[in-house]
Motif scaffolding. Structure first.
Motif, PDB file in Angstrom:
ATOM      1  N   ASP A 177       4.537   4.807   5.946  1.00  0.00           N
ATOM      2  CA  ASP A 177       3.370   5.063   5.102  1.00  0.00           C
ATOM      3  C   ASP A 177       2.875   3.822   4.375  1.00  0.00           C
ATOM      4  N   GLU A 178       3.057   2.655   4.993  1.00  0.00           N
ATOM      5  CA  GLU A 178       2.495   1.433   4.433  1.00  0.00           C
ATOM      6  C   GLU A 178       0.968   1.470   4.571  1.00  0.00           C
ATOM      7  N   ASP A 179       0.300   0.840   3.636  1.00  0.00           N
ATOM      8  CA  ASP A 179      -1.152   0.664   3.712  1.00  0.00           C
ATOM      9  C   ASP A 179      -1.393  -0.550   4.610  1.00  0.00           C
ATOM     10  N   LEU A 180      -1.612  -0.300   5.892  1.00  0.00           N
ATOM     11  CA  LEU A 180      -1.689  -1.405   6.845  1.00  0.00           C
ATOM     12  C   LEU A 180      -2.843  -2.365   6.562  1.00  0.00           C
ATOM     13  N   PRO A 181      -4.065  -1.880   6.304  1.00  0.00           N
ATOM     14  CA  PRO A 181      -5.146  -2.838   6.005  1.00  0.00           C
ATOM     15  C   PRO A 181      -4.844  -3.711   4.786  1.00  0.00           C
ATOM     16  N   ALA A 182      -4.248  -3.114   3.749  1.00  0.00           N
ATOM     17  CA  ALA A 182      -3.928  -3.897   2.548  1.00  0.00           C
ATOM     18  C   ALA A 182      -2.827  -4.910   2.829  1.00  0.00           C
TER      19      ALA A 182
END
Length: 265
Positions: A194-199
């Motif tokens: 659940d990492e924020d990939l774009p960030a």
């Protein structure tokens, strides 16, 4: 480098497994890949010269670049040996062989999986050993201008692996004195966490040592799941990533996604 010029490599340890290992680089080339990567491709941490020479020859004869190679990893049971006390010498002996393969093939990224927690062993003991081994591996890799990669894995599939977030990996890398240890950003594992990939890409893409992809949740080929790879790859380019993208997915060897993500259609 533009999104359309991103270079992909194929992980030939998870793909083309119906073929003998020595035939996979040529098959990858025929499928449209100019580069390949492998997990540790031998049953032993210290294979003999004949085995090593045959592997190197299969890469060179196929006309592909080897862009990534794991140190001895013991997959799937062990998830690496950098932090495993009983495997200290095994890991160190393997470093020399892996660096030799990298020198012979031009590979400049060597992945050191951290290793699972061992029941009955103090985690602090494992962490201290991992730091020593990572610095040792980095010194060996630096002799040929290579980097050592550190990867985070998702806890659903690797419940005993302690590096389960990008922050954990990046913080550890920042603590180590070696200057050639980089983060391996496996977008599949990071998405499962659940990492924020774009960030994450916006903040750290220029620091990534390598990127790997598979779709979520099934770890299938790009386009079989939930991830917007066109947007993610554009973000990588925009924020300074210039390396290969490793296709490390399960399932049939379908490469219909390749020309689309290359921007050729």
């Amino acid at each position: 480098m533009t999104a359309a010029s991103i270079r992909f490599d194929l992980n030939c340890s998870i793909q083309l497994t119906d073929l003998p290992l020595a035939n996979r680089p040529a098959a990858a080339k025929a499928a449209g890949f100019d580069a390949v990567e492998f997990w540790w491709p031998f049953s032993s941490a210290t294979p003999g010269d004949a085995e090593v020479d045959a592997f190197v020859r299969s890469i060179n004869d196929a006309g592909v670049a080897l862009v990534g190679l794991n140190f001895v990893d013991g997959l799937p049971e062990h998830r690496g040996f950098a932090s495993v006390p009983d495997a200290r010498q095994r890991f160190r002996d393997n470093v020399d062989i892996a660096v030799g393969i990298a020198e012979a093939t031009g590979c400049r990224a060597l992945n050191a999986l951290y290793g699972n927690r061992i029941p009955g062993v103090d985690p602090r003991t494992q962490d201290e050993l991992a730091r020593e081994n990572l610095v040792h591996a980095a010194a060996a890799a630096d002799r040929i201008g290579a980097v050592v990669l550190l990867e985070a894995l998702n806890s659903y599939e690797s419940p005993d692996y302690p590096i389960v977030s990008a922050k954990a990996a990046l913080d550890l890398i920042a603590e180590l004195p070696a200057g050639n240890i980089r983060f391996l950003a496996d977008l599949y594992h990071l998405a499962r966490m659940d990492e924020d990939l774009p960030a994450l890409i916006a903040a750290h893409a220029s620091e990534f040592g390598h990127v790997q992809i598979a779709d979520t949740p099934g770890r299938g080929a790009p386009g079989t799941g939930e991830l917007d790879f066109a947007a993610l790859l554009s973000g990588l380019v925009e924020h300074g990533y210039t390396g290969c993208i490793g296709a490390e997915y399960k399932g049939s060897a379908s490469f219909a996604w390749l020309p689309e993500l290359k921007g050729s259609q």
